[in-house]
Design an enzyme around this catalytic site. Structure first.
Site, PDB file in Angstrom:
ATOM      1  N   LYS A  96       0.831  -1.208   0.000  1.00 20.51           N
ATOM      2  CA  LYS A  96       0.000   0.000   0.000  1.00 20.51           C
ATOM      3  C   LYS A  96       0.865   1.258   0.000  1.00 20.51           C
ATOM      4  O   LYS A  96       0.538   2.245  -0.661  1.00 20.51           O
ATOM      5  CB  LYS A  96      -0.943  -0.004   1.200  1.00 20.51           C
ATOM      6  CG  LYS A  96      -2.030  -1.047   1.081  1.00 20.51           C
ATOM      7  CD  LYS A  96      -2.877  -1.132   2.334  1.00 20.51           C
ATOM      8  CE  LYS A  96      -3.940  -2.210   2.201  1.00 20.51           C
ATOM      9  NZ  LYS A  96      -4.773  -2.301   3.408  1.00 20.51           N
ATOM     10  N   HIS A 147       0.119  -6.821  17.669  1.00 21.26           N
ATOM     11  CA  HIS A 147      -0.972  -7.794  17.601  1.00 21.26           C
ATOM     12  C   HIS A 147      -1.563  -8.017  18.984  1.00 21.26           C
ATOM     13  O   HIS A 147      -0.934  -7.774  20.010  1.00 21.26           O
ATOM     14  CB  HIS A 147      -0.509  -9.121  17.002  1.00 21.26           C
ATOM     15  CG  HIS A 147       0.556  -9.814  17.788  1.00 21.26           C
ATOM     16  ND1 HIS A 147       0.312 -10.517  18.937  1.00 21.26           N
ATOM     17  CD2 HIS A 147       1.895  -9.887  17.587  1.00 21.26           C
ATOM     18  CE1 HIS A 147       1.437 -11.012  19.412  1.00 21.26           C
ATOM     19  NE2 HIS A 147       2.420 -10.627  18.605  1.00 21.26           N
TER      20      HIS A 147
END
Length: 160
Positions: A96, A147
């Site tokens: 991206k 995470h």
């Protein structure tokens, strides 16, 4: 003493020269902080999605998406899917930041997320991803991973 205006273009030229010298000499240079941001990417992944892919496709999935080092590191952890999900998000965030997506411009395994002794993640590009980074003038690729039990996130900044 009279001040001279050397102009913005000259300042940028000086920054480039000093940045090159700092890389060659292996020293830090404050001008490096004035480099431009070429791209920013972020991605968010559900850890269960990665676990399901591992359960369904096993090594075929792992070796298609991750490098041997990424697999070895993640599998050594108590909850491998969480670490793999963070790396999956990192690869997506890189694509991206480049504005290309994963595919023709760069493959999954052309983006390698490694870990310094300090624990800080860093990026290594190979093949088409390395070529693309050079063409775009990328001099620095920063990444951060995180995470939880259920989700993983990654953010990438490309400087040049």
């Amino acid at each position: 003493m009279r001040r001279r205006d050397i102009g913005f273009a000259k300042l940028l030229e000086c920054e480039r020269v000093l940045a090159s010298l700092s890389r060659v000499l292996g020293i830090g240079c404050e001008f490096n902080r004035f480099m431009g941001v070429l791209g920013i990417g972020v991605d968010f992944v559900e850890c269960v999605r990665i676990q399901r892919s591992i359960d369904r496709f096993g090594d075929r999935f792992l070796h298609r998406v991750f490098t041997d080092g990424e697999i070895e590191y993640s599998m050594s952890m108590k909850f491998p899917a969480r670490h793999l999900a963070a790396r999956f998000a990192g690869k997506e965030a890189v694509s991206k930041a480049f504005g290309t997506g994963i595919g023709k411009a760069m493959g999954w395994r052309n983006i390698d997320i490694r870990k310094k002794e300090s624990g800080e993640p860093f990026l290594v590009f190979s093949g088409p991803a390395e070529d693309f980074a050079q063409k775009r003038g990328v001099t620095s690729a920063l990444i951060t991973l995180s995470h939880t039990e259920h989700h993983a996130v990654a953010c990438v900044v490309l400087e040049g």
